[in-house]
Structures are given as structure tokens and as C-alpha cells.
Motif scaffolding. Structure first.
Motif, short mmCIF file in Angstrom:
data_model
loop_
_atom_site.label_atom_id
_atom_site.label_comp_id
_atom_site.label_asym_id
_atom_site.label_seq_id
_atom_site.Cartn_x
_atom_site.Cartn_y
_atom_site.Cartn_z
N THR A 220 0.85 -1.20 0.21
CA THR A 220 -0.21 0.06 0.13
C THR A 220 0.67 1.24 -0.03
N TYR A 221 1.89 1.10 0.82
CA TYR A 221 2.82 2.29 0.73
C TYR A 221 4.25 2.15 0.27
N ARG A 222 4.08 1.47 -0.85
CA ARG A 222 5.52 1.19 -1.77
C ARG A 222 5.97 2.34 -2.15
N ASP A 223 7.31 2.48 -1.74
CA ASP A 223 8.29 3.82 -1.85
C ASP A 223 7.80 4.92 -0.95
N ARG A 224 6.90 4.95 0.01
CA ARG A 224 6.38 5.87 0.86
C ARG A 224 6.64 5.45 2.25
N ILE A 225 7.46 4.44 2.45
CA ILE A 225 7.66 3.93 3.71
C ILE A 225 9.27 3.62 4.33
N VAL A 226 9.65 4.32 5.02
CA VAL A 226 11.16 4.46 5.33
C VAL A 226 11.30 3.99 6.49
N ASN A 227 12.61 3.41 6.80
CA ASN A 227 13.06 2.67 8.20
C ASN A 227 14.59 3.38 8.47
N ILE A 228 14.66 3.45 9.77
CA ILE A 228 16.30 3.83 10.10
C ILE A 228 16.75 2.41 10.89
N HIS A 229 18.06 2.08 10.36
CA HIS A 229 18.62 0.97 11.06
C HIS A 229 19.98 1.54 11.65
N PRO A 230 20.16 0.93 12.66
CA PRO A 230 21.57 1.52 13.65
C PRO A 230 22.82 1.03 13.19
N ALA A 231 23.07 0.68 11.98
CA ALA A 231 24.28 0.19 11.53
C ALA A 231 24.36 0.36 9.82
N ALA A 292 25.37 2.90 21.15
CA ALA A 292 24.05 3.27 20.93
C ALA A 292 23.81 4.79 21.05
N ALA A 293 24.52 5.31 22.19
CA ALA A 293 24.45 6.69 22.29
C ALA A 293 24.80 7.66 21.04
N ARG A 294 26.12 7.18 20.75
CA ARG A 294 26.75 7.76 19.46
C ARG A 294 25.84 7.63 18.10
N ILE A 295 25.35 6.53 18.05
CA ILE A 295 24.58 6.23 16.84
C ILE A 295 23.00 6.90 17.12
N HIS A 296 22.64 7.19 18.08
CA HIS A 296 21.44 8.06 18.56
C HIS A 296 21.70 9.40 17.99
N GLN A 297 22.98 9.94 18.30
CA GLN A 297 23.12 11.27 17.84
C GLN A 297 23.18 11.62 16.47
N LEU A 298 23.52 10.54 15.77
CA LEU A 298 23.63 10.38 14.24
C LEU A 298 22.17 10.29 13.69
N GLU A 299 21.67 9.49 14.40
CA GLU A 299 20.22 9.50 13.84
C GLU A 299 19.21 10.82 13.89
N HIS A 300 19.42 11.24 15.29
CA HIS A 300 18.75 12.66 15.43
C HIS A 300 19.14 13.66 14.44
N LEU A 301 20.41 13.97 14.30
CA LEU A 301 20.97 14.70 13.21
C LEU A 301 20.19 14.41 11.68
N HIS A 302 20.46 13.30 11.20
CA HIS A 302 20.02 12.86 9.88
C HIS A 302 18.68 12.79 9.55
N TYR A 303 18.08 11.96 10.25
CA TYR A 303 16.65 11.40 9.85
C TYR A 303 15.62 12.53 9.63
N PRO A 304 15.64 13.26 10.55
CA PRO A 304 14.40 14.27 10.07
C PRO A 304 14.61 14.74 8.79
N VAL A 305 16.06 15.39 8.71
CA VAL A 305 16.50 16.15 7.33
C VAL A 305 16.14 15.26 6.31
N ILE A 306 16.39 14.07 6.20
CA ILE A 306 16.31 13.20 5.21
C ILE A 306 14.72 12.82 4.83
#
Ligand code: GRF
Length: 319
Positions: A220-231, A292-306
Motif C-alpha cells: 500500500t505504501y510502496r516507496d512511501r515507507i522508510v526505516n532507520i537501522h542503527p548500523a 548506541a548513544a553515538r548512533i542515536h546522535q547521528l540518527e537525530h541529526l540526519h533522519y528528520p532532514v532526510i
């Protein structure tokens, strides 16, 4: 509590819900209204003195016209000092639209650089999360404050599979409706596709959602569903690779680097096309927690922008 104070609190809460703002922001908005209003009166009187008109009907008409023109400008000016410029540009735009002074798809007072004006429909986003929801929080705040797209996007739903998960509190604080899903219906039923359709959800963001998304929902949401993976996929992905399991595996393999992967979701675990990756070092003293803490920082920085970028693209494609 005295009845007036009680009424004030009710009104305060209603406004928070209506404007989808927190208590502090609402206080800043009220201050802007108050000071903006006073400034309008002050400048209005000074200008009227310059005109040296006789007090009377004409004076009153000119004064009302002047004040009507001055008010939006004063409020916008004051809003800059209270950090509420974005709220007031949207507020005035809506007022202008209601009064039919500006057209529905016109920006006010100036375009803030949006390239998504092509269509007026707001993109409705659902965030699926199972845990603390720190990514969800950053995404909600970032999209709400985005000068590029905030007026065209709404995080309209938080979907969660865990009663008591932190993300539900974040939804409540931001006045976002929640859908608590139940396993049987998600996997053996209709995967809540009808609810999502009824709520006109256009885009799905997975942010720490621990269940595999059923194929029907992905279709239903092909190409309109995204995920973030911590690696850094394709390494350390697949079934069972979530949360601390990922970081433990990365450390155990002696990797010098890890990172995040933002990707489209397809029918296989952690398999969809990669949209973005960012890297960070893994140091010798690292534990799963510190990594995990370092990865979280990266996630918070990039995921919203992407996500903002993807939503802008989505809008352009629709237009
Ligand atoms: C993030 O590390 C994300 O990569 C993973 O789940 C975690 C969610 O964290 N998919 P939070 O709930 O957003 O804090």
C-alpha cells in the motif's frame, strides 16, 4: 481554584490543542499578541498625530484602517524577538486565506523558499515506533519547525505496539493521535490499512518499530515507507538485528566503524534501497550503550532532514 483561573486554564489547554503547541510556546505567542497589539496602538496614534485630522468619524475610519494594516506587521516584527516568526507567518496566512485576501496556495508574507507549493494538500505522516521514541520526537519537532515544509506536512498519527512505550507520551505532549495496534489484527488481519487510509496517511516512517511490517502494508505504501537501522547495512541487518543486538555484534566483530542506514522498506528485513548512510567511529572502550548513544546522535541529526527531503520530493511528484 477560582472560577476565572479555571476558565483560563481550560482556554489555555484548548489553544494548545488547536495550535498544536506546547505550554512555553503558547506563552510566547500570547506575549507576541499582547506586545504586537500595544505596538500597533502606539504607532497608529503617532501616525494619526502626523496626519493632524480632526477627531471624528473620518479620524476613526482612518485609524481603524491604519491599525488593520499595522497589526500584522507589528505582530510579525515582535514575533521575531520571541522566536515565533514561523508560527505567525502561518497564522497570518491562514487568516488571509479565511478573509480571501490571499489564495489558498500562496505563501505569506513571502515564500520561505518552499518548492512544494505545487499542490495544497497537506502530507499526512504516520510514525510507527515501539520504544522511547527519541527519533519520533526529533522528527515531529523538525517537521513542525521546518521553514521548507512545515505548513504542508503534518505528523498525523503515531502507531505503537507497546502500551506504556515512551513514544506514546511524546504523542500526547504533541497532541498527536495514537493507534495502539494489536498483534493478531496487524499480522493476520488487515494490518490496519483501512485506518491508515481513512486517516489519509500518505507516508509512513518507521522509527524503532520492532515488528516486521506486513507485506500488504508495504504494498500500500510502496516507496512511501522508510526505516532507520542503527548500523551500516547490509552488514548487521536482518531478523533479530535490532537495538543492542546490533551494537553488540558490531563491537564483537572488532569493527572500527559503524553508523546509520536510512532505507525504503520492502518485503525483506532491512533490505530496501538505501537512501542515506552516515558513519561514526567505534572505539576500543565502547560498550553497546556508548555506541548506541553515538548512533542515536547521528540518527537525530540526519533522519528528520532526510524525511523532510523525501516529503518535498513526494510533494513535487504529486504536483
Ligand atoms: C533507533 O536506534 C533506530 O535505529 C532503531 O530503533 C531505535 C529507536 O530509538 N530502529 P528511539 O525509540 O527512537 O529512541
Amino acid at each position: 481554584m477560582p472560577i476565572d483561573l479555571y476558565r483560563f486554564f481550560i482556554m489555555f489547554e484548548r489553544l494548545q490543542k488547536k495550535w498544536k503547541v506546547g505550554a512555553t510556546q503558547l506563552l510566547l505567542i500570547i506575549c507576541t499578541f499582547a506586545i504586537g497589539g500595544s505596538l500597533t496602538g502606539y504607532i497608529g496614534k503617532k501616525l494619526m498625530n502626523l496626519l493632524s485630522l480632526e477627531r471624528g468619524a473620518l479620524w476613526l475610519i482612518v485609524y481603524i484602517l491604519l491599525v488593520t494594516l499595522l497589526w500584522p506587521l507589528s505582530v510579525l516584527l515582535v514575533s521575531i524577538f520571541f522566536g515565533q516568526y514561523r508560527f505567525f507567518t502561518q497564522y497570518l496566512r491562514k487568516m488571509g486565506q479565511r478573509m480571501k485576501i490571499i489564495k489558498k496556495n500562496e505563501q505569506f508574507p513571502v515564500s520561505l523558499g518552499s518548492s512544494v507549493d505545487a499542490e495544497n494538500k497537506v502530507i499526512r505522516v504516520a510514525i510507527f515506533a515501539s520504544g522511547a521514541g527519541s527519533n519520533a520526537k526529533k522528527i515531529i519537532e523538525y517537521l513542525r519547525d521546518s521553514s521548507l515544509i512545515s505548513s504542508r506536512v503534518e505528523v498525523a498519527l503515531i502507531v505503537c505496539n507497546k502500551p506504556g512505550a515512551g513514544v506514546l507520551q511524546i504523542a500526547a505532549q504533541n497532541h498527536i493521535p495514537t493507534l495502539l495496534i494489536e498483534k493478531e489484527r496487524f499480522f493476520r488481519g488487515d494490518a490496519y490499512i483501512n485506518e491508515l487510509k481513512q486517516l489519509e496517511i500518505d507516508f509512513v516512517v518507521l522509527a524503532g518499530f520492532l515488528w516486521k511490517v506486513p507485506d500488504a502494508l508495504i504494498r500500500t505504501y510502496r516507496d512511501r515507507i522508510v526505516n532507520i537501522h542503527p548500523a551500516l547495512l547490509p552488514a548487521y541487518g536482518g531478523k533479530g538485528m535490532y537495538g543492542h543486538h546490533v551494537h553488540e555484534a558490531v563491537i564483537a566483530s572488532g569493527e572500527k566503524e559503524s553508523g546509520i542506514t536510512i532505507h525504503y522498506v520492502d518485503e525483506k528485513y532491512d533490505n530496501g534501497d538505501v537512501i542515506f548512510q552516515a558513519r561514526c567511529p567505534v572505539v576500543e572502550s565502547d560498550t553497546a550503550d556508548s555506541l548506541a548513544a553515538r548512533i542515536h546522535q547521528l540518527e537525530h541529526l540526519h533522519y528528520p532532514v532526510i524525511i523532510e527531503k523525501l516529503l518535498m520530493g513526494l510533494k513535487q511528484n504529486r504536483g
